[in-house]
Enzyme design. Structure first.
Site, mmCIF file in Angstrom:
data_model
loop_
_atom_site.group_PDB
_atom_site.id
_atom_site.type_symbol
_atom_site.label_atom_id
_atom_site.label_comp_id
_atom_site.label_asym_id
_atom_site.label_seq_id
_atom_site.Cartn_x
_atom_site.Cartn_y
_atom_site.Cartn_z
ATOM 1 N N ARG A 53 48.353 78.400 13.288
ATOM 2 C CA ARG A 53 49.130 79.610 13.065
ATOM 3 C C ARG A 53 50.357 79.574 13.962
ATOM 4 O O ARG A 53 51.387 79.078 13.575
ATOM 5 C CB ARG A 53 48.262 80.850 13.357
ATOM 6 C CG ARG A 53 47.267 81.135 12.263
ATOM 7 C CD ARG A 53 46.177 82.046 12.706
ATOM 8 N NE ARG A 53 45.302 81.390 13.653
ATOM 9 C CZ ARG A 53 44.169 81.898 14.100
ATOM 10 N NH1 ARG A 53 43.777 83.080 13.704
ATOM 11 N NH2 ARG A 53 43.406 81.225 14.942
ATOM 12 N N SER B 139 40.172 86.440 11.727
ATOM 13 C CA SER B 139 38.969 87.190 11.342
ATOM 14 C C SER B 139 38.809 88.409 12.242
ATOM 15 O O SER B 139 38.443 89.488 11.764
ATOM 16 C CB SER B 139 37.729 86.299 11.462
ATOM 17 O OG SER B 139 37.829 85.202 10.601
ATOM 18 N N LYS C 242 30.394 83.033 20.218
ATOM 19 C CA LYS C 242 30.915 84.252 19.597
ATOM 20 C C LYS C 242 29.798 85.082 18.984
ATOM 21 O O LYS C 242 28.894 84.536 18.357
ATOM 22 C CB LYS C 242 31.905 83.885 18.471
ATOM 23 C CG LYS C 242 33.210 83.308 18.975
ATOM 24 C CD LYS C 242 34.114 83.025 17.780
ATOM 25 C CE LYS C 242 35.349 82.247 18.170
ATOM 26 N NZ LYS C 242 36.100 81.761 17.010
ATOM 27 N N HIS D 74 42.409 81.293 6.060
ATOM 28 C CA HIS D 74 41.472 80.171 5.909
ATOM 29 C C HIS D 74 41.570 79.588 4.494
ATOM 30 O O HIS D 74 41.599 78.377 4.313
ATOM 31 C CB HIS D 74 40.025 80.644 6.088
ATOM 32 C CG HIS D 74 39.664 81.091 7.471
ATOM 33 N ND1 HIS D 74 39.077 82.300 7.731
ATOM 34 C CD2 HIS D 74 39.792 80.471 8.678
ATOM 35 C CE1 HIS D 74 38.838 82.415 9.030
ATOM 36 N NE2 HIS D 74 39.279 81.330 9.634
HETATM 37 P P1 ADP Z 1 37.109 78.723 15.185
HETATM 38 O O1 ADP Z 1 36.117 79.601 15.865
HETATM 39 O O2 ADP Z 1 36.667 77.303 15.071
HETATM 40 O O3 ADP Z 1 38.532 78.866 15.661
HETATM 41 P P2 ADP Z 1 37.882 80.213 12.858
HETATM 42 O O4 ADP Z 1 36.999 80.626 11.743
HETATM 43 O O5 ADP Z 1 38.482 81.286 13.693
HETATM 44 O O6 ADP Z 1 37.019 79.227 13.706
HETATM 45 O O7 ADP Z 1 39.030 79.265 12.315
HETATM 46 C C1 ADP Z 1 38.750 78.093 11.618
HETATM 47 C C2 ADP Z 1 40.047 77.352 11.380
HETATM 48 O O8 ADP Z 1 40.920 78.127 10.576
HETATM 49 C C3 ADP Z 1 40.830 77.035 12.635
HETATM 50 O O9 ADP Z 1 41.464 75.799 12.458
HETATM 51 C C4 ADP Z 1 41.834 78.133 12.711
HETATM 52 O O10 ADP Z 1 42.990 77.731 13.426
HETATM 53 C C5 ADP Z 1 42.141 78.297 11.249
HETATM 54 N N1 ADP Z 1 42.664 79.620 10.929
HETATM 55 C C6 ADP Z 1 42.170 80.825 11.244
HETATM 56 N N2 ADP Z 1 42.941 81.811 10.763
HETATM 57 C C7 ADP Z 1 43.955 81.206 10.122
HETATM 58 C C8 ADP Z 1 45.127 81.661 9.437
HETATM 59 N N3 ADP Z 1 45.422 82.951 9.317
HETATM 60 N N4 ADP Z 1 45.945 80.726 8.922
HETATM 61 C C9 ADP Z 1 45.671 79.427 9.073
HETATM 62 N N5 ADP Z 1 44.627 78.928 9.707
HETATM 63 C C10 ADP Z 1 43.778 79.788 10.230
#
Ligand code: ADP
Length: 160
Positions: free
Chosen positions: A91, A129, A42, A18
């Site tokens: 990703r 996460s 979630k 992130h």
């Molecule tokens: P959501 O529940 O909206 O998917 P996340 O917190 O899981 O929320 O992810 C928020 C954003 O960050 C999304 O665009 C997700 O694709 C991106 N993201 C999550 N992990 C990574 C990572 N390791 N590298 C790049 N982007 C990521």
């Protein structure tokens, strides 16, 4: 005119993946608003306040990044802060279908707000996460995967 981008997500908790996306967005846009969307089904490990504090600490070195939270529709939030763009991280191909669906819907709701995708560094392409929480729960080393303050917060959570 100053251009503001919203980076929405659950951030439960923020990972280095992130952070990579936020840092890159902060180089391209004048202002970046990281918003914790609190309306998903979630089950979260961290409260919204805890997640906000962790993001604030991790982005303290980025003066054009602000942190907020919202309970409503992401696109309504983006409109309310005057964002010109939404930035999401990509990703692997597995992210693509889900992101395409959300982006298409957001475009129906507001065609003036553009969605941008930033590809993460290769070293974070497997990182989520959920996987970090799983590893932390069983005492694995996550120091390369999350900011320092997230590492200690996770340790504390799983000691309780
Ligand atoms: P959501 O529940 O909206 O998917 P996340 O917190 O899981 O929320 O992810 C928020 C954003 O960050 C999304 O665009 C997700 O694709 C991106 N993201 C999550 N992990 C990574 C990572 N390791 N590298 C790049 N982007 C990521």
């Amino acid at each position: 005119m100053s251009k503001l981008a919203v980076v929405p997500g659950s951030f439960d908790p923020i990972t280095n993946g992130h952070l990579d996306i936020i840092t890159r967005a902060a180089k391209v846009f004048d202002q970046v608003n990281v918003v914790i969307m609190n309306n998903s089904a979630k089950n979260s490990l961290f409260t919204v306040e805890e997640r906000m504090t962790l993001i604030e600490k991790a982005t303290a070195n980025l003066p054009n990044v602000q942190v907020a939270s919202s309970n409503g529709l992401m696109i309504n939030y983006a409109e309310s802060v005057g964002a010109v763009a939404v930035v999401r991280g990509l990703r692997a191909v597995t992210d693509f279908e889900y992101e395409m669906q959300i982006t298409s819907m957001n475009r129906v709701l507001d065609e003036d707000i553009e969605t941008f995708f930033i590809m993460t560094k290769n070293q974070y392409s497997f990182l989520s996460s959920s996987i970090v929480k799983e590893v932390a729960k069983y005492g694995g080393n996550i120091s390369e995967l999350v900011p320092k303050e997230v590492e200690s917060a996770l340790k504390k959570k799983f000691q309780q």
